[in-house]
Design a protein around this motif. Sequence first.
Motif, PDB file in Angstrom:
ATOM      1  N   LEU A 133       6.910 -15.508 -29.395  1.00  0.00           N
ATOM      2  CA  LEU A 133       8.347 -15.459 -29.685  1.00  0.00           C
ATOM      3  C   LEU A 133       9.193 -15.820 -28.459  1.00  0.00           C
ATOM      4  O   LEU A 133      10.276 -16.392 -28.586  1.00  0.00           O
ATOM      5  CB  LEU A 133       8.734 -14.053 -30.161  1.00  0.00           C
ATOM      6  N   SER A 134       8.692 -15.448 -27.275  1.00  0.00           N
ATOM      7  CA  SER A 134       9.527 -15.616 -26.077  1.00  0.00           C
ATOM      8  C   SER A 134       9.644 -17.052 -25.624  1.00  0.00           C
ATOM      9  O   SER A 134      10.661 -17.427 -25.049  1.00  0.00           O
ATOM     10  CB  SER A 134       8.985 -14.818 -24.897  1.00  0.00           C
ATOM     11  N   VAL A 135       8.595 -17.853 -25.845  1.00  0.00           N
ATOM     12  CA  VAL A 135       8.643 -19.230 -25.357  1.00  0.00           C
ATOM     13  C   VAL A 135       9.778 -20.013 -26.031  1.00  0.00           C
ATOM     14  O   VAL A 135      10.638 -20.565 -25.342  1.00  0.00           O
ATOM     15  CB  VAL A 135       7.275 -19.929 -25.495  1.00  0.00           C
ATOM     16  N   PRO A 136       9.849 -20.016 -27.393  1.00  0.00           N
ATOM     17  CA  PRO A 136      10.990 -20.716 -27.987  1.00  0.00           C
ATOM     18  C   PRO A 136      12.335 -20.103 -27.619  1.00  0.00           C
ATOM     19  O   PRO A 136      13.292 -20.817 -27.309  1.00  0.00           O
ATOM     20  CB  PRO A 136      10.734 -20.622 -29.498  1.00  0.00           C
ATOM     21  N   LEU A 137      12.397 -18.753 -27.614  1.00  0.00           N
ATOM     22  CA  LEU A 137      13.662 -18.087 -27.276  1.00  0.00           C
ATOM     23  C   LEU A 137      14.078 -18.403 -25.841  1.00  0.00           C
ATOM     24  O   LEU A 137      15.251 -18.678 -25.562  1.00  0.00           O
ATOM     25  CB  LEU A 137      13.505 -16.575 -27.419  1.00  0.00           C
ATOM     26  N   GLY A 138      13.097 -18.351 -24.943  1.00  0.00           N
ATOM     27  CA  GLY A 138      13.377 -18.633 -23.537  1.00  0.00           C
ATOM     28  C   GLY A 138      13.808 -20.078 -23.352  1.00  0.00           C
ATOM     29  O   GLY A 138      14.718 -20.382 -22.578  1.00  0.00           O
ATOM     30  N   TYR A 139      13.153 -20.978 -24.117  1.00  0.00           N
ATOM     31  CA  TYR A 139      13.502 -22.387 -24.019  1.00  0.00           C
ATOM     32  C   TYR A 139      14.936 -22.613 -24.499  1.00  0.00           C
ATOM     33  O   TYR A 139      15.713 -23.326 -23.865  1.00  0.00           O
ATOM     34  CB  TYR A 139      12.530 -23.233 -24.844  1.00  0.00           C
ATOM     35  N   LEU A 140      15.274 -21.981 -25.636  1.00  0.00           N
ATOM     36  CA  LEU A 140      16.622 -22.137 -26.180  1.00  0.00           C
ATOM     37  C   LEU A 140      17.668 -21.632 -25.203  1.00  0.00           C
ATOM     38  O   LEU A 140      18.719 -22.258 -25.015  1.00  0.00           O
ATOM     39  CB  LEU A 140      16.755 -21.380 -27.512  1.00  0.00           C
ATOM     40  N   SER A 141      17.371 -20.485 -24.549  1.00  0.00           N
ATOM     41  CA  SER A 141      18.392 -19.954 -23.646  1.00  0.00           C
ATOM     42  C   SER A 141      18.470 -20.763 -22.355  1.00  0.00           C
ATOM     43  O   SER A 141      19.431 -20.663 -21.610  1.00  0.00           O
ATOM     44  CB  SER A 141      18.179 -18.466 -23.356  1.00  0.00           C
ATOM     45  N   ARG A 142      17.453 -21.599 -22.120  1.00  0.00           N
ATOM     46  CA  ARG A 142      17.516 -22.500 -20.970  1.00  0.00           C
ATOM     47  C   ARG A 142      18.285 -23.767 -21.352  1.00  0.00           C
ATOM     48  O   ARG A 142      19.115 -24.272 -20.625  1.00  0.00           O
ATOM     49  CB  ARG A 142      16.091 -22.844 -20.543  1.00  0.00           C
ATOM     50  N   ARG A 143      17.981 -24.236 -22.584  1.00  0.00           N
ATOM     51  CA  ARG A 143      18.560 -25.498 -23.032  1.00  0.00           C
ATOM     52  C   ARG A 143      20.046 -25.372 -23.331  1.00  0.00           C
ATOM     53  O   ARG A 143      20.850 -26.197 -22.932  1.00  0.00           O
ATOM     54  CB  ARG A 143      17.782 -25.939 -24.282  1.00  0.00           C
ATOM     55  N   TYR A 144      20.403 -24.307 -24.071  1.00  0.00           N
ATOM     56  CA  TYR A 144      21.818 -24.097 -24.377  1.00  0.00           C
ATOM     57  C   TYR A 144      22.337 -22.935 -23.542  1.00  0.00           C
ATOM     58  O   TYR A 144      21.972 -21.792 -23.759  1.00  0.00           O
ATOM     59  CB  TYR A 144      21.997 -23.799 -25.867  1.00  0.00           C
ATOM     60  N   ARG A 145      23.194 -23.253 -22.603  1.00  0.00           N
ATOM     61  CA  ARG A 145      23.664 -22.254 -21.631  1.00  0.00           C
ATOM     62  C   ARG A 145      24.244 -21.012 -22.305  1.00  0.00           C
ATOM     63  O   ARG A 145      24.075 -19.906 -21.821  1.00  0.00           O
ATOM     64  CB  ARG A 145      24.734 -22.865 -20.729  1.00  0.00           C
ATOM     65  N   TRP A 146      24.952 -21.223 -23.438  1.00  0.00           N
ATOM     66  CA  TRP A 146      25.644 -20.081 -24.044  1.00  0.00           C
ATOM     67  C   TRP A 146      24.667 -19.087 -24.667  1.00  0.00           C
ATOM     68  O   TRP A 146      25.018 -17.944 -24.914  1.00  0.00           O
ATOM     69  CB  TRP A 146      26.667 -20.551 -25.079  1.00  0.00           C
ATOM     70  N   VAL A 147      23.436 -19.500 -24.927  1.00  0.00           N
ATOM     71  CA  VAL A 147      22.467 -18.587 -25.541  1.00  0.00           C
ATOM     72  C   VAL A 147      21.985 -17.543 -24.529  1.00  0.00           C
ATOM     73  O   VAL A 147      21.692 -16.402 -24.882  1.00  0.00           O
ATOM     74  CB  VAL A 147      21.257 -19.371 -26.103  1.00  0.00           C
ATOM     75  N   TYR A 148      21.924 -17.940 -23.260  1.00  0.00           N
ATOM     76  CA  TYR A 148      21.316 -17.090 -22.237  1.00  0.00           C
ATOM     77  C   TYR A 148      21.949 -15.695 -22.106  1.00  0.00           C
ATOM     78  O   TYR A 148      21.237 -14.699 -22.234  1.00  0.00           O
ATOM     79  CB  TYR A 148      21.309 -17.830 -20.895  1.00  0.00           C
ATOM     80  N   PRO A 149      23.288 -15.610 -21.875  1.00  0.00           N
ATOM     81  CA  PRO A 149      23.854 -14.261 -21.681  1.00  0.00           C
ATOM     82  C   PRO A 149      23.594 -13.297 -22.840  1.00  0.00           C
ATOM     83  O   PRO A 149      23.116 -12.185 -22.591  1.00  0.00           O
ATOM     84  CB  PRO A 149      25.346 -14.525 -21.474  1.00  0.00           C
ATOM     85  N   PRO A 150      23.859 -13.694 -24.120  1.00  0.00           N
ATOM     86  CA  PRO A 150      23.591 -12.708 -25.180  1.00  0.00           C
ATOM     87  C   PRO A 150      22.105 -12.344 -25.291  1.00  0.00           C
ATOM     88  O   PRO A 150      21.773 -11.179 -25.487  1.00  0.00           O
ATOM     89  CB  PRO A 150      24.086 -13.400 -26.461  1.00  0.00           C
ATOM     90  N   VAL A 151      21.216 -13.330 -25.141  1.00  0.00           N
ATOM     91  CA  VAL A 151      19.784 -13.035 -25.244  1.00  0.00           C
ATOM     92  C   VAL A 151      19.365 -12.041 -24.159  1.00  0.00           C
ATOM     93  O   VAL A 151      18.701 -11.044 -24.418  1.00  0.00           O
ATOM     94  CB  VAL A 151      18.931 -14.330 -25.157  1.00  0.00           C
ATOM     95  N   VAL A 152      19.825 -12.305 -22.928  1.00  0.00           N
ATOM     96  CA  VAL A 152      19.438 -11.415 -21.826  1.00  0.00           C
ATOM     97  C   VAL A 152      20.013 -10.016 -22.014  1.00  0.00           C
ATOM     98  O   VAL A 152      19.332  -9.016 -21.795  1.00  0.00           O
ATOM     99  CB  VAL A 152      19.881 -12.020 -20.474  1.00  0.00           C
ATOM    100  N   SER A 153      21.269  -9.918 -22.483  1.00  0.00           N
ATOM    101  CA  SER A 153      21.823  -8.568 -22.590  1.00  0.00           C
ATOM    102  C   SER A 153      21.258  -7.811 -23.791  1.00  0.00           C
ATOM    103  O   SER A 153      20.993  -6.617 -23.683  1.00  0.00           O
ATOM    104  CB  SER A 153      23.348  -8.580 -22.576  1.00  0.00           C
ATOM    105  N   VAL A 154      21.046  -8.489 -24.926  1.00  0.00           N
ATOM    106  CA  VAL A 154      20.490  -7.784 -26.088  1.00  0.00           C
ATOM    107  C   VAL A 154      19.069  -7.309 -25.799  1.00  0.00           C
ATOM    108  O   VAL A 154      18.724  -6.151 -26.036  1.00  0.00           O
ATOM    109  CB  VAL A 154      20.513  -8.680 -27.355  1.00  0.00           C
TER     110      VAL A 154
END
Lengths: 257, 230
Positions: free
Chosen positions: B44-65
């Motif tokens: 699960l983390s590889v796609p999620l991690g990739y998405l939060s790398r690729r789209y900058r706006w995904v990173y903050p919510p993913v990291v805080s949640v």
Amino acid sequence: MTGNVFVWLNDPLNWTGTRFQAGIIDQIGAHLWYTVIALVISGVIGFPLGLFIGHTGRATWLVSVANGLRALPTIGLLILLYVMISPLISGRGDAVYLVPTEIVLVLLALPAILANTYAGVRNVEPAVRDAARGMGMTDRQVLWQVELPNAMPLVFSGVRSAALQVIATATIAAYVGLEGLGRFVYDGLASRDFAQMAGGAVLVAALALVVDLVLALVQRYSVSRGVTGRFSRRAVHSDSREATITELEAAEELSSP
Amino acid sequence: MISATGSAPWDLFGYFADHRAEVLRLLWYHVWLSVLPVVLGLALSVPLGYLSRRYRWVYPPVVSVTGLLYTIPSLALFLLLPTLLGTRILDPVNVVIALTVYTVALLVRVVADGLAAVPEDVTAAATAMGLTRFQRLRKVELPLAVPVIAAGLRVATVANVSLVAIAGTIGIPELGQLFVTGFQLSVNGPYYPPIVLGIVLCVALALVLDALIVLGTRLSTPWRQVEAAR
């Protein structure tokens, strides 16, 4: 079942307690008290030791040992120490449960604080350290005015990680008989009162979140903005997750020649 | 459960001999409950991690949640999941889900930061060679991030082995049951064998799994050995 949890949490008697059972307020107080004891003891030992090891580069094996402790199962250690120590302590309130629990809690919190303080000092850019020396700072000034402020983000993530582990493990200590929020969980489980059990779990989760939030706020206002803003972009989001990885990396770095 | 062997810590071998089938069964459950969440978490983390790398706006919510989820103590999560998901209270599935949540919480950040640490000129070179975005991820970025991801995996795996044991106190069968047994048999003076045996097996399991990950990392990043030998 969700409804029952709210009913349980909404019952004032559960908060104030009765003659036969301690209330939520008392148990939150007890839980925080156990947490503070463990954090203070491990801070008093781990923080100066981490600064010393990081600054001098001596006795680094302590960091590796601290990292090795992670493989020990906490609940096993807790029960082992409890059956070992409890026969030696007689009477006098909950000391029978408190002493073995605090030993385990300190064993958990100490590696996080020690390894992260160490890594924080070690990770200060050599150029920054050299510049400080070049300005004529004494050894002591370099440590207190340069290395420590720069290490603060990691020191804090270590403390937050330690606090979370201590809160989680203090909950389990209710299994051997300690007070605290874990009481509701295990009492509820034993009497099949699932509202009480889930209510206790909600409270434990809430306590952990609130404590982490408070520590995050303290971190935000006590770590120099120069450190978080300009020198280390990683440090901006530093949280308890970072601490666990840092511990491993610090130990790895020491073990490889 | 009480056996003919003594109650001293070193009687763990006698205890093991007497309860061999039972202990091995618990060990086997323990292996499953610790390893499965790591595998699921990584997937699960590889796609999620990739998405939060690729789209900058995904990173903050993913990291805080995920940070919030990581904050919740394991015992609380084991017991709250049935309320949220409608599973049975003592179902081992709760343990698997809870530990998967922790693994994802830890790894998502590690994967995102690991991918971010791949040097810009390397990705630029890969693009210039005509690799598509997916090829670049699979052949260049992920392999280069392996050492960082492996560090996260090791932390998650070792932590899981310890966390699984906690579920023993709420009645889920794995090595934690040995601690419970030892605790219950210690009413009239300490009865060490199951407790010590449980600790030894947990530590051994953690070390073996840790060594496997280190070995896997070494095999999947052969260039690091070449660099080190230079």
